[in-house]
Design a protein around this motif. Structure first.
Motif, short mmCIF file in Angstrom:
data_model
loop_
_atom_site.label_atom_id
_atom_site.label_comp_id
_atom_site.label_asym_id
_atom_site.label_seq_id
_atom_site.Cartn_x
_atom_site.Cartn_y
_atom_site.Cartn_z
N LYS A 9 43.20 40.49 42.15
CA LYS A 9 42.70 39.26 42.20
C LYS A 9 42.51 39.33 43.83
CE LYS A 9 43.93 36.80 38.07
NZ LYS A 9 44.64 35.84 37.69
N VAL A 12 41.80 34.12 47.97
CA VAL A 12 41.12 33.05 48.00
C VAL A 12 40.98 32.48 49.43
CG1 VAL A 12 40.59 30.75 47.13
CG2 VAL A 12 41.49 32.67 45.57
N CYS A 49 35.22 30.56 43.28
CA CYS A 49 35.71 30.20 44.35
C CYS A 49 35.31 31.16 45.61
CB CYS A 49 37.24 30.23 44.15
SG CYS A 49 37.90 31.87 43.94
N ALA A 51 35.91 34.13 47.90
CA ALA A 51 37.17 35.12 48.43
C ALA A 51 36.65 36.03 49.21
CB ALA A 51 37.30 35.76 46.94
N ASP A 52 37.95 37.08 49.62
CA ASP A 52 37.61 38.08 50.69
C ASP A 52 37.90 39.37 49.96
OD1 ASP A 52 37.42 39.15 53.14
OD2 ASP A 52 39.77 38.97 53.41
N THR A 54 35.84 41.45 48.40
CA THR A 54 35.01 41.78 46.96
C THR A 54 33.51 41.31 47.15
OG1 THR A 54 35.18 41.44 44.49
CG2 THR A 54 35.56 39.44 46.19
N ALA A 56 32.09 40.30 43.83
CA ALA A 56 32.22 39.42 42.97
C ALA A 56 33.25 40.09 41.74
CB ALA A 56 31.10 38.89 42.43
N ASP A 59 38.32 36.75 36.58
CA ASP A 59 39.54 37.05 35.87
C ASP A 59 39.65 36.63 34.53
OD1 ASP A 59 40.19 34.38 35.92
OD2 ASP A 59 41.33 34.67 37.48
N MET A 63 37.71 32.67 36.20
CA MET A 63 37.50 32.31 37.65
C MET A 63 36.49 33.38 38.18
SD MET A 63 37.85 30.54 40.37
CE MET A 63 39.04 29.38 39.95
N TYR A 65 35.65 35.15 41.47
CA TYR A 65 35.59 35.27 42.78
C TYR A 65 34.61 35.63 43.59
CZ TYR A 65 40.44 35.00 41.05
OH TYR A 65 41.62 34.31 40.35
N GLU A 88 28.84 38.81 36.01
CA GLU A 88 30.48 38.39 36.05
C GLU A 88 30.53 37.31 34.75
OE1 GLU A 88 32.64 39.88 37.70
OE2 GLU A 88 31.12 40.67 39.09
#
Length: 198
Positions: A9, A12, A49, A51-52, A54, A56, A59, A63, A65, A88
């Motif tokens: 993951k 965040v 959320c 995120a860094d 990625t 997208a 999980d 969620m 990301y 996603e």
């Protein structure tokens, strides 16, 4: 399932630190409701959320990301943002329990399973864009830009683009006929309309 898709993951990020992305995050959250319903799920089955590291990913808990760099690069390309979000949601992690029923796989079988899963998500993305009356071309072009090297867990970008185009065309034909033949039914059930306009 985390091992299945082979990705940790991503970190965040605090959206308050990225106020210039607030509009894009808001739009994604609005589309999330429509896409979840189209997938046969509830809006609360998914969350988004920032995120860094990625583009997208989703999980096992639903969620999603979404990469800050991706949002910045595609800030004005709504079809890409919605297409990636649809991809996603198209993974539908509630369905992943079916993979637990399969026996231990060797690496080649695992990669084939990942390609199957990614294709399912691409098919849903094409259908979702058709329901939203959006062109699949920006998403297809985006895939060709980012997937320039072979990867064992994905079909090549040209194949993926064709899958998206074919699923978009099939769904567009159905939605056009639904609107022509059953306009009231279309108004109540179309993903673009039945949950309200933006």
């Amino acid at each position: 399932t985390q091992a299945l898709f082979g990705k940790a993951k991503p970190p965040v990020l605090d959206p308050a630190q990225f106020p210039h992305l607030a509009e894009q995050l808001k739009a994604l959250k609005q589309y999330k409701k429509k896409l979840a319903t189209m997938a046969g799920d509830e809006e609360q089955d998914y969350d988004i959320c920032l995120a860094d590291g990625t583009i997208a990913m989703i999980d096992e808990d639903g969620m999603i990301y979404v990469g800050a760099g991706f949002l910045e690069a595609c800030a004005d390309e709504l079809e890409i943002l919605v297409g990636v979000l649809a991809h996603e949601i198209g993974h539908r992690p509630k369905r992943w329990k079916e993979y637990k029923e399969r026996k231990l796989l060797n690496i080649e079988d695992l990669q084939a399973l990942c390609r199957e899963e990614e294709t399912r998500a691409d098919i849903f993305a094409g259908k979702a864009l058709a329901e939203m009356k959006m062109s699949p071309q920006p998403l297809q072009d985006f895939l060709k830009r980012i997937q320039d090297k072979p990867h064992p867990e994905y079909f090549d970008a040209q194949t993926r683009a064709q899958v998206i185009e074919d699923s978009h065309a099939g769904r567009a034909y159905r939605t056009d006929n639904r609107k022509k033949l059953f306009p009231e039914f279309d108004r109540m059930t179309a993903a673009k309309g039945h949950l309200g306009e933006f």
